[in-house]
Enzyme design. Structure first.
Site, PDB file in Angstrom:
ATOM      1  N   ASP A  28       0.834  -1.204   0.000  1.00 50.88           N
ATOM      2  CA  ASP A  28       0.000   0.000   0.000  1.00 50.88           C
ATOM      3  C   ASP A  28       0.869   1.255   0.000  1.00 50.88           C
ATOM      4  O   ASP A  28       2.099   1.175   0.135  1.00 50.88           O
ATOM      5  CB  ASP A  28      -0.976  -0.009   1.187  1.00 50.88           C
ATOM      6  CG  ASP A  28      -0.349  -0.506   2.488  1.00 50.88           C
ATOM      7  OD1 ASP A  28       0.884  -0.552   2.574  1.00 50.88           O
ATOM      8  OD2 ASP A  28      -1.104  -0.832   3.416  1.00 50.88           O
ATOM      9  N   ASP A  58      -8.092  -2.083  14.088  1.00 53.28           N
ATOM     10  CA  ASP A  58      -9.490  -2.225  13.636  1.00 53.28           C
ATOM     11  C   ASP A  58      -9.674  -3.431  12.712  1.00 53.28           C
ATOM     12  O   ASP A  58     -10.709  -3.582  12.077  1.00 53.28           O
ATOM     13  CB  ASP A  58      -9.949  -0.935  12.937  1.00 53.28           C
ATOM     14  CG  ASP A  58      -9.121  -0.594  11.700  1.00 53.28           C
ATOM     15  OD1 ASP A  58      -8.190  -1.375  11.354  1.00 53.28           O
ATOM     16  OD2 ASP A  58      -9.398   0.442  11.060  1.00 53.28           O
ATOM     17  N   HIS A  95      -7.864  -4.118   9.979  1.00 50.21           N
ATOM     18  CA  HIS A  95      -7.511  -3.944   8.555  1.00 50.21           C
ATOM     19  C   HIS A  95      -6.278  -4.767   8.183  1.00 50.21           C
ATOM     20  O   HIS A  95      -5.417  -5.030   9.024  1.00 50.21           O
ATOM     21  CB  HIS A  95      -7.354  -2.463   8.171  1.00 50.21           C
ATOM     22  CG  HIS A  95      -6.146  -1.763   8.714  1.00 50.21           C
ATOM     23  ND1 HIS A  95      -6.201  -0.529   9.321  1.00 50.21           N
ATOM     24  CD2 HIS A  95      -4.819  -2.092   8.733  1.00 50.21           C
ATOM     25  CE1 HIS A  95      -4.989  -0.144   9.671  1.00 50.21           C
ATOM     26  NE2 HIS A  95      -4.136  -1.085   9.329  1.00 50.21           N
ATOM     27  N   GLU A 105      -9.843  -1.142   5.123  1.00 47.12           N
ATOM     28  CA  GLU A 105     -10.480  -0.798   6.396  1.00 47.12           C
ATOM     29  C   GLU A 105     -11.786  -1.579   6.549  1.00 47.12           C
ATOM     30  O   GLU A 105     -12.302  -2.131   5.563  1.00 47.12           O
ATOM     31  CB  GLU A 105     -10.762   0.710   6.421  1.00 47.12           C
ATOM     32  CG  GLU A 105      -9.513   1.594   6.320  1.00 47.12           C
ATOM     33  CD  GLU A 105      -8.696   1.653   7.620  1.00 47.12           C
ATOM     34  OE1 GLU A 105      -8.749   0.706   8.426  1.00 47.12           O
ATOM     35  OE2 GLU A 105      -8.011   2.671   7.822  1.00 47.12           O
TER      36      GLU A 105
HETATM   37  C1  F6R Z   1       1.213  -1.334   6.133  1.00 50.78           C
HETATM   38  C2  F6R Z   1      -0.010  -2.105   6.275  1.00 50.78           C
HETATM   39  C3  F6R Z   1      -0.862  -1.990   7.494  1.00 50.78           C
HETATM   40  C4  F6R Z   1      -0.096  -2.356   8.766  1.00 50.78           C
HETATM   41  C5  F6R Z   1      -1.004  -2.264   9.973  1.00 50.78           C
HETATM   42  C6  F6R Z   1      -0.274  -2.570  11.253  1.00 50.78           C
HETATM   43  O1  F6R Z   1       1.828  -1.617   4.887  1.00 50.78           O
HETATM   44  O2  F6R Z   1      -0.335  -2.800   5.399  1.00 50.78           O
HETATM   45  O3  F6R Z   1      -1.951  -2.856   7.362  1.00 50.78           O
HETATM   46  O4  F6R Z   1       0.413  -3.643   8.639  1.00 50.78           O
HETATM   47  O5  F6R Z   1      -1.542  -0.978  10.056  1.00 50.78           O
HETATM   48  O6  F6R Z   1       0.705  -1.604  11.469  1.00 50.78           O
HETATM   49  P1  F6R Z   1       1.818  -1.795  12.601  1.00 50.78           P
HETATM   50  O7  F6R Z   1       2.630  -2.956  12.205  1.00 50.78           O
HETATM   51  O8  F6R Z   1       2.611  -0.512  12.552  1.00 50.78           O
HETATM   52  O9  F6R Z   1       1.096  -1.979  13.869  1.00 50.78           O
END
Ligand code: F6R
Length: 261
Positions: A67, A136, A138, A143
């Protein structure tokens, strides 16, 4: 889903790095899927150490990012392309040109998303996808409410995710971009092996919903239950709300090394 409750984040990182090392041992030109954020950082550190020690080479591998934020200038340190350049590319022996990311500055964003899907397909698809999970539920930036059939597209970030990611933007949720480009859930499910890492009590509810909850757009990560090869690497805190956590620990411990992951 194979759930592995690890004694430490470092142990989880080693298991994920083992899975990548095993893959490139048989398939040096493997296609890796990379996540950003905190969860995979130790995996990238571990891969870097193995490369420095001459035990591993990723020079023939390719990689695709999950992403990207929309609208951040290319020079901004928090574009996911720049984060991956620091956290991953700088530590291993992969040529930067072999790492592809979505272009959040493109003038035609839907076209950039469609082109990205085509380029992943022409690389043969992703062999091993590293994932984190949002508080959440995702995955990538899909989301809650995201279609389980979604492909790479533009999404609006929720207030929760902007709050969670404010730590990368001087603590100010308003400084986190409102929009992003993200691989869709159906895109992610096409990867051949999904390795998701989650640490800390803040992830416990999302992990429970993903592993033991119903498959629902309310928890996009629950779609992983549909995939035949998912490894969920968690620490005790992230596993705390799993009803069957004793069983997961035993299942993994009982497996011979070659069967793990
Ligand atoms: C980032 C991504 C997000 C993160 C998620 C958890 O490329 O795809 O889905 O993996 O927000 O983020 P952290 O690891 O920082 O808790």
């Amino acid at each position: 889903m194979e759930v592995v409750i690890c004694e430490s984040q470092q142990r989880a990182a080693e298991l994920a790095a083992d899975a990548i090392a095993d893959l490139v041992a048989t398939s040096p030109g493997a296609v890796l899927g990379l996540a950003t954020g905190s969860s995979p950082v130790l995996v990238y550190d571990e891969l870097g150490e193995r490369v420095s020690a001459g035990k591993l080479s990723l020079s023939e591998a390719r990689a695709f990012l999950l992403d990207e934020y929309v609208g951040l200038p290319a020079s901004h340190p928090e574009t996911y392309r720049n984060v991956i350049a620091r956290d991953f590319v700088a530590k291993v022996d992969i040529e930067p040109a072999r790492v592809s990311g979505l272009d959040g500055t493109a003038s035609d964003l839907p076209r950039a998303c469609a082109d990205y899907e085509r380029s992943m397909a022409s690389a043969g698809g992703v062999d091993l996808q590293i994932l984190g999970i949002g508080t959440d539920g995702h995955i990538a930036f899909n989301e809650p409410g995201s279609s389980l059939g979604s492909r790479t597209r533009i999404k609006t970030l929720t207030d929760q995710t902007r709050k969670d990611n404010a730590r990368f933007f001087g603590g100010d949720p308003a400084a986190v971009p409102q929009h992003c480009l993200t691989q869709g859930i159906a895109t992610i499910l096409e990867a051949r092996h999904l390795v998701l890492l989650a640490f800390g009590s803040g992830k416990a509810e999302a992990v429970r919903e993903m592993v033991e909850g119903p498959i629902s757009t309310s928890c996009p990560a629950s779609a992983l239950q549909l995939h035949p090869h998912v490894s969920v690497l968690v620490d005790e805190d992230a596993a705390a709300l799993l009803a069957r956590r004793g069983q997961y620990r035993e299942t993994f411990a009982a497996k011979p090394e070659w069967q793990r992951l």
